[in-house]
Structure formats: structure tokens, C-alpha cells
Design a protein around this motif. Structure first.
Motif, PDB file in Angstrom:
ATOM      1  N   LEU A 144       0.690  -1.341   0.086  1.00 39.79           N
ATOM      2  CA  LEU A 144       0.078   0.103   0.064  1.00 39.79           C
ATOM      3  C   LEU A 144       0.900   1.056   0.000  1.00 39.79           C
ATOM      4  O   LEU A 144       2.002   1.028   0.130  1.00 39.79           O
ATOM      5  CB  LEU A 144      -0.850  -0.039   1.308  1.00 39.79           C
ATOM      6  N   PRO A 145       0.274   2.468  -0.234  1.00 43.95           N
ATOM      7  CA  PRO A 145       1.089   3.773   0.041  1.00 43.95           C
ATOM      8  C   PRO A 145       1.895   3.613   1.313  1.00 43.95           C
ATOM      9  O   PRO A 145       1.664   3.309   2.224  1.00 43.95           O
ATOM     10  CB  PRO A 145       0.311   4.811  -0.010  1.00 43.95           C
ATOM     11  N   ALA A 146       3.269   4.272   0.976  1.00 45.80           N
ATOM     12  CA  ALA A 146       3.988   4.207   2.324  1.00 45.80           C
ATOM     13  C   ALA A 146       3.489   4.849   3.570  1.00 45.80           C
ATOM     14  O   ALA A 146       2.740   5.905   3.429  1.00 45.80           O
ATOM     15  CB  ALA A 146       5.414   4.983   1.910  1.00 45.80           C
ATOM     16  N   GLY A 147       3.581   4.256   4.601  1.00 46.61           N
ATOM     17  CA  GLY A 147       2.626   4.887   5.765  1.00 46.61           C
ATOM     18  C   GLY A 147       1.429   4.253   6.058  1.00 46.61           C
ATOM     19  O   GLY A 147       0.777   4.471   7.307  1.00 46.61           O
ATOM     20  N   TRP A 148       0.823   3.630   5.012  1.00 47.62           N
ATOM     21  CA  TRP A 148      -0.550   3.252   5.400  1.00 47.62           C
ATOM     22  C   TRP A 148      -0.493   2.050   6.102  1.00 47.62           C
ATOM     23  O   TRP A 148       0.339   1.044   5.957  1.00 47.62           O
ATOM     24  CB  TRP A 148      -1.148   2.913   3.835  1.00 47.62           C
ATOM     25  N   SER A 149      -1.593   1.456   6.843  1.00 43.26           N
ATOM     26  CA  SER A 149      -2.139   0.506   7.394  1.00 43.26           C
ATOM     27  C   SER A 149      -3.427  -0.149   6.577  1.00 43.26           C
ATOM     28  O   SER A 149      -3.953   0.687   6.209  1.00 43.26           O
ATOM     29  CB  SER A 149      -2.770   0.529   8.833  1.00 43.26           C
ATOM     30  N   GLY A 150      -3.224  -1.487   6.480  1.00 41.68           N
ATOM     31  CA  GLY A 150      -4.256  -1.932   5.660  1.00 41.68           C
ATOM     32  C   GLY A 150      -3.996  -3.215   5.070  1.00 41.68           C
ATOM     33  O   GLY A 150      -2.961  -4.138   5.844  1.00 41.68           O
ATOM     34  N   TRP A 151      -4.703  -3.638   3.940  1.00 41.18           N
ATOM     35  CA  TRP A 151      -4.672  -4.925   3.510  1.00 41.18           C
ATOM     36  C   TRP A 151      -4.245  -5.365   2.102  1.00 41.18           C
ATOM     37  O   TRP A 151      -4.507  -4.537   1.351  1.00 41.18           O
ATOM     38  CB  TRP A 151      -6.024  -5.724   3.805  1.00 41.18           C
ATOM     39  N   SER A 152      -3.331  -6.185   1.711  1.00 37.12           N
ATOM     40  CA  SER A 152      -2.989  -6.432   0.572  1.00 37.12           C
ATOM     41  C   SER A 152      -2.984  -8.052   0.016  1.00 37.12           C
ATOM     42  O   SER A 152      -3.505  -8.746   1.086  1.00 37.12           O
ATOM     43  CB  SER A 152      -1.563  -5.785   0.368  1.00 37.12           C
ATOM     44  N   TRP A 153      -2.516  -8.435  -1.110  1.00 36.28           N
ATOM     45  CA  TRP A 153      -2.705  -9.890  -1.486  1.00 36.28           C
ATOM     46  C   TRP A 153      -1.393 -10.391  -1.513  1.00 36.28           C
ATOM     47  O   TRP A 153      -0.249  -9.951  -1.922  1.00 36.28           O
ATOM     48  CB  TRP A 153      -3.382  -9.903  -2.685  1.00 36.28           C
ATOM     49  N   LEU A 154      -1.231 -11.859  -1.335  1.00 44.67           N
ATOM     50  CA  LEU A 154      -0.093 -12.546  -1.919  1.00 44.67           C
ATOM     51  C   LEU A 154      -0.302 -13.062  -3.375  1.00 44.67           C
ATOM     52  O   LEU A 154      -1.555 -13.526  -3.329  1.00 44.67           O
ATOM     53  CB  LEU A 154      -0.067 -13.779  -0.785  1.00 44.67           C
ATOM     54  N   ARG A 155       0.768 -13.054  -3.830  1.00 42.99           N
ATOM     55  CA  ARG A 155       0.636 -13.697  -5.299  1.00 42.99           C
ATOM     56  C   ARG A 155       1.679 -14.650  -5.654  1.00 42.99           C
ATOM     57  O   ARG A 155       2.761 -14.431  -5.215  1.00 42.99           O
ATOM     58  CB  ARG A 155       0.441 -12.524  -6.320  1.00 42.99           C
ATOM     59  N   LYS A 156       1.336 -15.451  -6.531  1.00 44.27           N
ATOM     60  CA  LYS A 156       2.350 -16.307  -7.150  1.00 44.27           C
ATOM     61  C   LYS A 156       2.485 -16.037  -8.557  1.00 44.27           C
ATOM     62  O   LYS A 156       1.530 -16.020  -9.621  1.00 44.27           O
ATOM     63  CB  LYS A 156       1.963 -17.954  -7.036  1.00 44.27           C
ATOM     64  N   ILE A 157       3.827 -15.575  -9.061  1.00 43.65           N
ATOM     65  CA  ILE A 157       3.853 -14.880 -10.299  1.00 43.65           C
ATOM     66  C   ILE A 157       4.981 -15.875 -10.947  1.00 43.65           C
ATOM     67  O   ILE A 157       6.007 -16.157 -10.450  1.00 43.65           O
ATOM     68  CB  ILE A 157       4.493 -13.706 -10.158  1.00 43.65           C
ATOM     69  N   ASP A 158       4.468 -16.093 -12.271  1.00 43.91           N
ATOM     70  CA  ASP A 158       5.430 -17.054 -13.179  1.00 43.91           C
ATOM     71  C   ASP A 158       6.276 -15.925 -13.936  1.00 43.91           C
ATOM     72  O   ASP A 158       5.735 -15.257 -14.750  1.00 43.91           O
ATOM     73  CB  ASP A 158       4.420 -17.763 -14.130  1.00 43.91           C
TER      74      ASP A 158
END
Length: 478
Positions: A280-294
Motif C-alpha cells: 500500500l502507499p508508504a505509511g498506510w495500514s491496511g490489507w494486500s494480497w499474496l501472489r504467485k507470479i510466473d
């Protein structure tokens, strides 16, 4: 006498309205708890973890909101670690309460927790009884904050440095070593620095732009994956296959989730796929995703089925068959693991399964046989079933900044906060078996990721790199 149909209907309507009004007046809040008794697993000093957990639910069985207060146990052997205090509970909802049993000595222990409320129906007070027991002889008379044993940890005042080489890299973030080219790659602002350990000189950097955070090297050591927290793409640096030659940079675009603006960390698995956490933008608290990238096709797949926090770091085991997940910026200390071979993703959420402290670093032994997470409450060791089996150090007085398992010996290395020591531990007995010393003291990291004291081994375990204020130091172990 004749009674009109209209009169009967009107009477029925009035009756129904009166009944509905009476029912509305009877709306209540009602307190319930389940179960009303917690039986904790027996603690066997010297053989089991010294902390057990139980939970109960505080329910609102009524039709209006309920204010419920969960009180404290009377003795120090039990502690409410989730759900303590006053909470408003909506109708048909519940509050989950987690209780920790951490006995200070052998014996049988009884206690209770009072749950009070403003319930307008039923009884406004409930009691949850607690029962636990412990046998054996406790290793240490002083428990850690989590109740697990505290072995002897050598706290050495600033000692004479071991034979170290210093790399001047004041803006360093992450690092990974390439044993084929004898080069250490370092993320630093918008560049990947390249430092030759054969000449002890910097090579020309790789400029990628943005703000670079985590990086990792592919199993064949020919591709560098780099996370940029400001751009939603994966940077791939294809390295020259000879001592000379140019690198090739490929940027793979990644579809962003809500509020995501980039990637925070990356790790290669044994399948040569890149596992990445969103930023997320620097300094933000919150949620993101895990990804598997080929890296070959650019295909990015969200994995795990649930979001992770901003500032989530990923650490691959030495054999890369397991990738550890260390979530930052959340007090329950969430963590987990990705089984690269099966694709399974396990999350350890909330205060029972998490560390119950803010996480900032992690190490994973080969095959995921062991996990090490340093916190302000001590260095917690978990086995391959995610059971906490040991705690090194002690809350607020002896704790660690960075950890790593040696790919050569399997021994656990840990940087001791407030000193220049890298302690070495036996991964079975957890006894300290040695120490190395840097030229700089590791300052308090403030629970921040990629701080001083971060450890990285060369693939064969012969070189150990450690981040220090102003740069990096490395030690030749053999």
C-alpha cells in the motif's frame, strides 16, 4: 343479534396491532456464554510448551444490543489475551474471548472470569470457570511474557568484532548473495547495488526506478526478482552468464487490488515461481494480497484466500520448498507458510495462533521443519505443526532483531538487540553454542522490517551478511 363481518375484521386487526405492540415492548438483550468451563491441556515442564490456550464465546441471545464486560482472572496463572474489557454485541452476534494458561510452578490451578452485562432479559452475570494443571520441574523460575521457558542467553557488552568486512551502503534495504558471480545484490532507493566479494569493490549499479524493497535470487542464480513499493509490477533482472556483459531488465505488470500501489517483498520457491506480497502507499495500514507470479509468462495468481497486512515479508527456506509469511503492522503477530510443493497456504491468525506481538522478521529451516520469529517478547520457535516449542530471550530485556538458519549446519543465528553479537543456537536443544561480533551495535528496530540486524547467508553457508547502521558487514565462516 347480528354481528357484521366488518366488525369482526376490525377487531382482529386491533388485536393483532396490540399483540405486535406488546411484542415490541418485550424486545430484550440476553447474555449467554459457551462453554462455561475451560479445561486446559496439562503442561509438562521440560516436555511441552509452557503456554496453553482456551476460548469461549460471549453471546447476545436477545433482540437488542448488549454491553458486556469480560473481567480479569484473579491469579497470574491465567490471562485474557483477547476480548478483555467492555464490548457492544449486536443481537445474535458473539464476542470471542481467548484465555492463556501459563503456570508459574507445578500444581493444579482453578480460577474464574466474571462476565457482566446490561442484559434486560435473563441473568446479567455469567461466570466461566478455569482449570489447568502442570507437572515436572520448570527450567527457569522466570517465565517470558508468553510463559515459555527462557534459556540462558549470553548478553555480551560490545565485544571486539570478529574478522568482518564492511560494505558502505547507508540506504540499504534488502540483500541477497550470488555465489556464482560472487556478488551481493542490495536494494538501495531506486537502484540495485552490486558488491563483489572477490574484489571488495562495488560494480556498476542496476537502476530500476521507484522505491525498491525486497529482492531474491532464482534457484539457478540467473534471475533477480525485485519488489518496487511504488509501481504495480515485478522487476526481473536477468544476469549475465559470463563475468562481463550487460544485464537485461524486464518489468512484468501486475493487476492491483484495492489500495495496492506496488509490491513489498518477493521470494523464489523451489518451483522457480516468484511469491510476492502487495504494498500500500508508504505509511498506510491496511490489507494486500499474496501472489504467485510466473516469471516466464507474467501470469500472477492471488493465493491463500485471505488478505495479509501491508509490510508483509516473505522468507524462503534454504531448500526453497517452504516460503514463510511474516505479517507486519498488526498486534496479533500473524504469520504462516506456503508449501511450494503442494501449493497449500497456511495462515496463523489472531492471538491464539499468532505470536501476540508485532512481527518484523522470520527464518524458515529446510523443509519448513522449524520457524523462528523474533519479537519484543522474545524469539519464538515453532515446529512443522506450527506449535510453539521454545522461546529464546525475555520480554523487553533480551530480544533479537534478525534470524537465519545456516544452510550448512542448520544452526540458528540471531542478532541480539542492543549489542554487536550474533548468537548461535543449537536448533534441537536451543542452547547457545557460540557467538560472532560485528563492528556496530544493533539499535532498537521499533518493530520495523528491513532494519539493522537482518541476516542473510550465501547458498553454501560459508558467508554471513548482516545489516548494520550505515551499511552491511559480512563474515567468512569457512
Amino acid at each position: 343479534m347480528t354481528v357484521s363481518t366488518r366488525g369482526i375484521v376490525a377487531g382482529l386487526i386491533v388485536g393483532l396491532i396490540a399483540s405486535a405492540s406488546a411484542y415490541a415492548v418485550q424486545s430484550i438483550s440476553k447474555l449467554a456464554v459457551a462453554p462455561e468451563r475451560l479445561e486446559f491441556k496439562k503442561v509438562i515442564f521440560g516436555k511441552t510448551a509452557l503456554t496453553e490456550y482456551g476460548s469461549f464465546k460471549v453471546k447476545n441471545a436477545g433482540s437488542t444490543a448488549l454491553m458486556a464486560t469480560v473481567g480479569l482472572p484473579a491469579t497470574s496463572n491465567f490471562r485474557v489475551i483477547q476480548g478483555l474489557g467492555t464490548t457492544e454485541i449486536e443481537p445474535k452476534a458473539f464476542l470471542a474471548v481467548t484465555v492463556e494458561f501459563a503456570p508459574n510452578a507445578p500444581g493444579t490451578f482453578y480460577d474464574s472470569i466474571l462476565v457482566s452485562s446490561d442484559a434486560t432479559g435473563g441473568y446479567p452475570l455469567k461466570t466461566v470457570d478455569l482449570h489447568g494443571s502442570a507437572i515436572g520441574v520448570k527450567v527457569s523460575p522466570t517465565p517470558t511474557a508468553t510463559g515459555t521457558p527462557t534459556p540462558t542467553v549470553t548478553v555480551t557488552p560490545t565485544a571486539t568484532p570478529t574478522n568482518v568486512t564492511t560494505i558502505d551502503a547507508p540506504n540499504r534495504t534488502d540483500m541477497v548473495y550470488d555465489s556464482q558471480r560472487q556478488v551481493l545484490y542490495i536494494t538501495s532507493g531506486s537502484q540495485v547495488l552490486r558488491y563483489s566479494t572477490s574484489s571488495n569493490l562495488f560494480l556498476s549499479p542496476v537502476s530500476l526506478g521507484g522505491t525498491l524493497i525486497g529482492l531474491d535470487l532464482s534457484p539457478d542464480q540467473n534471475v533477480l526478482a525485485v519488489a518496487d513499493e511504488t509501481v504495480m509490477s515485478l522487476d526481473l533482472v536477468y544476469l549475465p552468464t559470463a563475468d562481463s556483459g550487460d544485464v537485461t531488465v524486464v518489468k512484468l505488470p501486475i493487476s492491483a487490488g484495492t489500495d495496492e500501489v506496488g509490491l513489498f517483498d518477493v521470494a523464489f520457491g523451489s518451483d522457480s515461481m516468484v511469491y510476492a506480497s502487495g504494498a500500500l502507499p508508504a505509511g498506510w495500514s491496511g490489507w494486500s494480497w499474496l501472489r504467485k507470479i510466473d516469471p516466464n509468462t507474467g501470469n500472477a495468481t492471488i493465493i491463500g484466500g485471505e488478505q495479509v497486512t501491508n509490510y508483509t515479508i516473505l522468507r524462503a527456506s534454504g531448500d526453497r520448498h517452504v516460503v514463510g509469511i511474516c505479517q507486519g503492522d498488526i498486534s496479533d503477530g500473524r504469520w504462516g507458510a506456503i508449501d511450494v510443493d503442494t501449493g497449500a497456504v497456511d495462515f496463523r491468525d489472531w492471538y491464539v495462533e499468532g505470536t501476540s506481538w508485532y512481527n518484523y522478521e522470520m527464518a524458515v529451516a529446510n523443509g519448513g521443519q522449524q520457524f523462528a520469529l523474533p519479537t519484543y517478547g522474545g524469539l519464538f520457535i515453532y515446529d512443522d505443526t506450527y506449535t510453539k516449542i521454545y522461546t529464546l530471550g525475555q520480554y523487553a530485556t533480551v530480544f533479537f532483531d534478525g534470524v537465519a538458519y545456516s544452510p550448512a549446519t542448520g544452526q540458528l543465528y540471531a542478532t541480539l538487540d542492543g549489542s554487536n553479537a550474533i548468537n548461535i543456537y543449537d536448533p534441537v536443544t536451543f542452547e547457545q553454542i557460540g557467538a560472532l561480533y560485528t563492528g556496530e551495535v544493533f539499535p532498537d528496530n521499533g518493530n520495523g522490517e528491513f532494519s539493522s540486524g537482518i541476516l542473510r547467508f550465501s547458498p553454501d553457508g560459508s558467508l554471513l551478511f548482516v545489516s548494520v547502521p550505515g551499511g552491511i558487514e559480512y563474515l567468512k565462516l569457512f
